[in-house]
Design an enzyme around this catalytic site. Structure first.
Site, PDB file in Angstrom:
ATOM      1  N   GLU A 236       0.391  -0.996  -0.524  1.00 16.63           N
ATOM      2  CA  GLU A 236      -0.245  -0.177  -0.106  1.00 16.63           C
ATOM      3  C   GLU A 236       1.090   1.124   0.068  1.00 16.63           C
ATOM      4  OE1 GLU A 236      -3.051   0.191   3.343  1.00 16.63           O
ATOM      5  OE2 GLU A 236      -3.480   2.431   2.931  1.00 16.63           O
TER       6      GLU A 236
ATOM      7  N   LYS B 213      -2.909  -1.889  -3.040  1.00 16.56           N
ATOM      8  CA  LYS B 213      -3.597  -1.174  -2.267  1.00 16.56           C
ATOM      9  C   LYS B 213      -3.379   0.353  -3.132  1.00 16.56           C
ATOM     10  CE  LYS B 213      -6.384  -0.313   1.765  1.00 16.56           C
ATOM     11  NZ  LYS B 213      -6.983  -0.622   3.114  1.00 16.56           N
TER      12      LYS B 213
HETATM   13  P1  13P Z   1      -8.840   5.312   3.929  1.00 15.02           P
HETATM   14  O1  13P Z   1     -10.077   3.824   3.630  1.00 15.02           O
HETATM   15  O2  13P Z   1      -9.391   4.857   5.967  1.00 15.02           O
HETATM   16  O3  13P Z   1      -7.737   5.541   3.619  1.00 15.02           O
HETATM   17  O4  13P Z   1      -7.831   3.553   5.337  1.00 15.02           O
HETATM   18  C1  13P Z   1      -7.415   2.490   3.877  1.00 15.02           C
HETATM   19  C2  13P Z   1      -6.360   2.032   4.541  1.00 15.02           C
HETATM   20  O5  13P Z   1      -6.472   0.952   4.739  1.00 15.02           O
HETATM   21  C3  13P Z   1      -5.884   3.159   4.848  1.00 15.02           C
HETATM   22  O6  13P Z   1      -3.891   1.971   5.733  1.00 15.02           O
END
Ligand code: 13P
Length: 333
Positions: free
Chosen positions: A177, A219
């Site tokens: 991510e 992600k």
């Molecule tokens: P948000 O959808 O609130 O951005 O959070 C997703 C997430 O996993 C952040 O690390």
């Protein structure tokens, strides 16, 4: 490394018709959420907050995965059933956030480095033995003058790639991510460029570390004008910019792409996902993995009160249904 197991887990995380709930706020973030709702920040209240979501019956209809945090991975519901067991009984995969939050990179314009590589191999093994199917590591990239910088991209991409490689060695699917932040007044064009640079850096390192892309899920943030920008961009244009950017850099071998909501209004995140889904077929499966955009509407109703749990869960389920519809391009707002 059991490649078949990894591949089938990765495919299950992004299987069509469902999404992933990020219920993995770190301790400081979970405490902040509680305090903003006027709830005392205690371990028991963090547990109650998570039980609000995990304890909602039937969520396996909407979710392929739920991402936990170290504390919640070890917590139980009010009658003593471990959260991990409840999630698995719903047929949902268990994820675990394994980065340890971010610290500033000195001498940069507010750039950050995600910590957590120390002991990671042992921690992953323990999580796998405890039932985790996948893990998540989040790095953040603010947009500004001359940033994201090469230094910030390199150091974070190295960590993401090493983390992904260690996950796969442990038969845990890595959810990689790199979040380009929505804060700031940048334009959508600047967001596009920043996201492209970051993702190029990450995929170069994933390749250098020989990470199996078909056993990995990305992600990512959507390509958006900054929260403080006055630029008006349609939902469709946001979806098109996001997919154009991803197509340029995300190899088709990647098992799937999950979107975070990044602090957008919950309804905006859902509408943008809906427009993205309308662009299918895409080279990869796509799905939602929101935290705030799924949790916030229910938390606003709950506010720490047992008598509000039932109503908050109805709203939670409604939000899940909307995002599942959006994931198919069928959300009607
Ligand atoms: P948000 O959808 O609130 O951005 O959070 C997703 C997430 O996993 C952040 O690390």
């Amino acid at each position: 490394m059991d490649k078949e197991l990894l591949k089938s887990t990765a495919q299950k995380i992004v299987a069509p018709g469902k999404g992933v709930l990020a219920l993995d706020k770190s301790l400081p973030s979970a405490n902040k959420t509680l305090e903003e709702l006027g709830i005392e920040a205690t371990e028991e209240n963090r547990r109650r907050y998570r039980e609000l979501f995990i304890g909602t019956k039937g969520i396996g209809k909407y979710l392929n995965g739920i991402i936990l945090f170290d504390e919640s991975f070890r917590q139980k519901d009010s009658v003593g059933t471990p959260f991990v067991e409840i999630i698995k009984d719903e047929g949902i995969l268990v994820g675990i956030k394994v980065d340890k939050g971010t610290v500033p990179i000195p001498e940069t314009e507010g750039e950050k480095f995600a910590m957590g590589l120390d002991n990671l191999d042992a921690r992953l093994k323990e999580y796998f033995d405890g039932g985790a199917n996948f893990a998540k590591w989040r790095s953040v990239f603010p947009i500004g003058k001359d940033i994201p910088s090469r230094v910030a991209i390199e150091i974070n991409a190295d960590s993401l790639a090493l983390y992904a490689s260690l996950c796969q060695q442990t038969n845990i699917v890595p959810v990689v991510e790199p979040e380009v932040l929505y804060d700031g007044d940048h334009t959508i064009e600047e967001s596009f460029e920043a996201t492209l640079h970051v993702l190029k850096g990450v995929f170069n390192k994933l390749s250098a570390y020989k990470v199996d892309l078909d056993c990995l899920v990305l992600k990512t943030s959507m390509v958006l004008p900054g929260k403080l920008s006055n630029q008006k961009v349609s939902d469709k244009a946001i979806a098109q910019a996001t997919i154009e950017c991803l197509k340029e850099v995300v190899p088709p071998e990647v098992a799937g792409v999950l979107f975070l909501s990044g602090g957008q209004m919950p309804s905006d995140a859902t509408k943008h996902l809906n427009e993205i889904a309308k662009l299918e077929p895409l080279p990869w499966e796509v799905a939602f993995s929101f935290e705030r955009a799924i949790e916030d509407p229910a938390l606003q109703i709950w506010r720490g009160k047992d008598e509000n749990v039932k109503k908050a869960r109805v709203v939670f389920e409604e939000t899940l249904k909307n995002n599942v519809a959006a994931d198919a391009g069928e959300y009607k707002n």
